[in-house]
Enzyme design. Structure first.
Site, PDB file in Angstrom:
ATOM      1  CE  LYS A 109       2.662  -3.512  -2.413  1.00  0.00           C
ATOM      2  NZ  LYS A 109       3.910  -2.908  -1.864  1.00  0.00           N
TER       3      LYS A 109
ATOM      4  CB  SER B 206       4.732  -0.189  -4.520  1.00  0.00           C
ATOM      5  OG  SER B 206       5.118  -1.052  -3.456  1.00  0.00           O
TER       6      SER B 206
ATOM      7  CB  THR C 185      11.685  -2.496  -1.178  1.00  0.00           C
ATOM      8  OG1 THR C 185      10.845  -3.622  -1.408  1.00  0.00           O
ATOM      9  CG2 THR C 185      13.137  -2.865  -1.444  1.00  0.00           C
ATOM     10  CB  SER C 186      13.265   2.133  -0.509  1.00  0.00           C
ATOM     11  OG  SER C 186      13.691   3.442  -0.167  1.00  0.00           O
ATOM     12  N   GLY C 187      10.126   2.962   1.125  1.00  0.00           N
ATOM     13  CA  GLY C 187       9.047   3.946   1.018  1.00  0.00           C
ATOM     14  C   GLY C 187       7.661   3.422   0.700  1.00  0.00           C
ATOM     15  CB  SER C 188       6.455   0.303  -0.830  1.00  0.00           C
ATOM     16  OG  SER C 188       6.965   0.504  -2.116  1.00  0.00           O
TER      17      SER C 188
END
Ligand SMILES: *[C@@H]1O[C@H](CO)[C@@H](O)[C@H](O)[C@H]1NC(C)=O
Ligand SMILES: *[C@@H]1O[C@H](CO)[C@@H](O)[C@H](O)[C@H]1NC(C)=O
Ligand SMILES: *[C@@H]1O[C@H](CO)[C@@H](O)[C@H](O)[C@H]1NC(C)=O
Ligand SMILES: *[C@@H]1O[C@H](CO)[C@@H](O)[C@H](O)[C@H]1NC(C)=O
Ligand SMILES: *[C@@H]1O[C@H](CO)[C@@H](O)[C@H](O)[C@H]1NC(C)=O
Ligand SMILES: *[C@@H]1O[C@H](CO)[C@@H](O)[C@H](O)[C@H]1NC(C)=O
Ligand SMILES: *[C@@H]1O[C@H](CO)[C@@H](O)[C@H](O)[C@H]1NC(C)=O
Ligand SMILES: *[C@@H]1O[C@H](CO)[C@@H](O)[C@H](O)[C@H]1NC(C)=O
Ligand SMILES: *[C@@H]1O[C@H](CO)[C@@H](O)[C@H](O)[C@H]1NC(C)=O
Ligand SMILES: *[C@@H]1O[C@H](CO)[C@@H](O)[C@H](O)[C@H]1NC(C)=O
Ligand SMILES: CC(=O)N[C@H]1CO[C@H](CO)[C@@H](O)[C@@H]1O
Length: 536
Positions: free
Chosen positions: A107, A188, A209-212
């Site tokens: 990424k 993301s 961080t939350s869901g990425s």
């Protein structure tokens, strides 16, 4: 010419009746759409092809689809040279590690000390230089991997705007998914997901961080491992939150994800969260794979934290997945969270970002726009014609700056402790402990939050697809949310540093269901294969 020969072969060769197949030098070989570490390792060691061939094929595949899907921000201009060096080592009997000569994409917020940028998708950081490789990049190289390029992402890992879209960055444009035209790729780690879903590399690293990691993994019909915060080092990774950020693999099989996790996990003096790792030696995640792991496992379902009316298609598949696990010998336990609806705020992420972004910027050895604080970055973004402001606002930054404090303030700690309660005793960890569970399962669409605020691990695996005649729904920016063949996943959530357990369970579910291989194929895949370069 080559194309015709290969297509003819594809039609006539059956590869275990499952994965699409191609051939190399007369030997049947899986398509790069589906290939695994084991396949590539075998092909390389048998001399069917070299890592130079592999890089050449992947670069050609990227060039075919990138103008449509905007998956990659940059490819590594040294990839062929690195591949040639690794080929020479292999020819001489040396392999550096489990990923020797295998291309991996990372990424575009994971820094490398080479000719590539690390931008988070912002022009603010194009041209910026770091003092050395991030620990993630260094570990990939130590394992023998070729870092093939940098994947596009939701800009700033989706920590800028309240009205942006998953997979959009000013620098890289809008990533779209490969299962339906204009599919929302999830975010993301959007480019990492799409790249892996159509074989632009063996696999990719994402950050969460939350869901990425788990969200783009499910949208790409992939396995994603979101490791415990602290299992993988964040050094020289553009941050959101030191309390929640983590880096993990996105792959087409649980085994490949496990191999990569083993290569990147471990302590790092540059990231003191890694000193929380409880074992002297990183577990052998490949040895943890166990097709029978569901037998005798205790799997919790926190029904009071799952919205069962939000999405009937996913919920029906989730119920079927529970029945599958039960049939495989798992005990399904009603495992409600004691706090069903926590009132989480934006304080932890906002205050962390103020501190952690400044710390990252302070590491740069060249900072082209002389940006040192979040406020500097916001000024740059709002005044640069390249950053699509105000069409994409800076609402998250505005809120973070409006706090007037950072993560050294007592008000931050109060909020953090509330989060730990809601993720811990009041949520995931409490449910695990009270019910003596091996894991909690949730539909991936709803799985991120509780694990995120506690820093706990999640593994997502393919669970199903919207039916082929499903009506298309779009978000405000026209990206397809639901539609024919759009995939979704099942998440296994566990206790901190219990990745082995989750990997075993996810593997058992994958082996039973084979959702990825049996399901519909992407609408767009590159048609270049290794045989195009090595002979069929
Ligand atoms: C091959 O390996 C041998 C023994 O390790 C070493 O002496 C030699 O320099 C190597 N050659 C190359 C081209 O790497
Ligand atoms: C804006 O984008 C253009 C084209 O990519 C680039 O040449 C220019 O340097 C960018 N400007 C800034 C301030 O980043
Ligand atoms: C970053 O991107 C720019 C613009 O595409 C390019 O000129 C440069 O070589 C890249 N790498 C670094 C480290 O700046
Ligand atoms: C951990 O590292 C951060 C930044 O590198 C530093 O600010 C903090 O004091 C360290 N904490 C401990 C407990 O060492
Ligand atoms: C695999 O899981 C089954 C069921 O829990 C267990 O009996 C078996 O010992 C495990 N195998 C290994 C190699 O751990
Ligand atoms: C768990 O929550 C669900 C949904 O709110 C509820 O129907 C169920 O009775 C609860 N189970 C227990 C054991 O409390
Ligand atoms: C569940 O999802 C539906 C559909 O998105 C929504 O209308 C409803 O408010 C949600 N329920 C809860 C309790 O969040
Ligand atoms: C959330 O906030 C509301 C309103 O302040 C309060 O009534 C409720 O108890 C809070 N819930 C939790 C889980 O703290
Ligand atoms: C964080 O807040 C403290 C206390 O106000 C201040 O001394 C420090 O400079 C701040 N750091 C950042 C990066 O904003
Ligand atoms: C996004 O927010 C900005 C600032 O509020 C606004 O100007 C813009 O119209 C919004 N864009 C969309 C597509 O909603
Ligand atoms: C490697 C590559 O194809 N990069 C492209 C990424 O997308 C941007 C914006 O669409 C292009 O300018 C790059 O060339």
């Amino acid at each position: 010419m080559a194309r015709f020969i290969r297509l003819a072969l594809r039609a006539s060769v059956i590869w275990a009746g499952l994965a699409s197949c191609s051939s190399v030098k007369g030997v049947p070989f899986p398509s790069l759409d589906d290939v695994t570490v084991d396949d590539l390792e075998e092909g390389l060691s048998r001399g069917l092809f070299t890592s130079v061939d592999l890089v050449t094929a992947y670069l050609a595949r990227i060039a075919q689809v990138n103008p449509v899907l905007h998956v990659m921000n940059e490819v590594n201009p040294d990839a062929i040279t690195i591949a040639a060096e690794l080929d020479a080592l292999r020819a001489n009997g040396t392999t550096l590690g489990p990923l020797h000569g295998i291309p991996i994409i990372i990424k575009d917020n994971i820094a490398t000390f080479d000719k590539m940028n690390n931008t988070a998708g912002s022009f603010a950081l194009v041209g910026a230089k770091v003092p050395r490789d991030s620990t993630m990049a260094a570990k990939l190289r130590q394992a023998g991997a070729i870092i093939l390029g940098k994947a596009n992402l939701s800009q700033w890992a989706n920590y800028r705007s309240s009205n942006s879209s998953s997979g959009w960055s000013a620098y890289g444009g809008q990533v779209t998914g490969a299962y339906y035209p204009n599919e929302d790729p999830g975010g993301s780690s959007s480019g990492s997901g799409v790249a892996t879903s159509i074989g632009l590399a063996l696999a990719a690293l994402g950050t969460e961080t939350s869901g990425s990691i788990i969200s783009p993994s499910q949208r790409g019909n992939l396995v994603g491992i979101k490791p415990t915060v602290g299992l993988t080092s964040r050094y020289l990774v553009i941050p959101i939150s030191s309390h929640q950020d983590t880096i993990g693999p996105m792959a087409r099989t649980v085994k490949d994800a496990a191999i990569i996790l083993g290569a990147i996990a471990g302590p790092d003096p540059h990231d003191n969260y890694t000193s929380a790792i409880p074992f002297p030696k990183i577990p052998d995640y490949v040895a943890a794979l166990n097709a029978s792991a569901l037998s005798g496992a205790r799997i919790g379902v926190p029904l009071n934290a799952i919205n069962t009316t939000s999405n009937p298609t996913e919920i029906a598949a989730f119920n079927a997945a529970i029945a599958t696990m039960q049939a495989a010998g798992a005990t399904i336990v009603d495992a409600n969270f004691t706090v069903a609806n926590p009132n989480t705020t934006a304080i932890v992420l906002g205050a962390d970002f103020v501190s952690d972004l400044a710390a990252y910027l302070a590491e740069l050895t060249y900072n082209p726009h002389d940006l040192h604080t979040l406020s500097d970055v916001r000024d740059f973004t709002r005044s640069s014609a390249n950053e699509s402001y105000p069409d994409r606002d800076t609402a998250r930054w505005d809120a973070a700056l409006a706090l007037g404090y950072n993560n050294t303030d007592i008000r931050f700690w109060e909020d953090l402790q509330r989060n730990y309660y809601w993720g811990g005793e009041g949520g995931l960890l409490g449910a695990l402990e009270r019910n003596r569970l091996d894991a909690v399962v949730m539909p991936t669409s709803q799985a991120a939050g509780r694990a995120a605020i506690q820093g706990a691990p999640v593994v997502t695996v393919p669970m199903g697809f919207y039916p082929g005649d499903w009506p298309v729904t779009r978000n405000a920016r026209g990206l397809v949310q639901q539609g024919p063949n759009v995939p979704f996943g099942l998440s296994f959530l566990g206790g901190k540093f219990e990745e082995e357990k989750l990997i075993a369970l996810a593997y058992a579910f994958e082996q039973k269901t084979q959702v990825r291989i049996k399901g519909p194929k992407p609408y767009l895949v590159p048609n270049i294969e290794l045989g195009d370069f090595t002979g069929f």
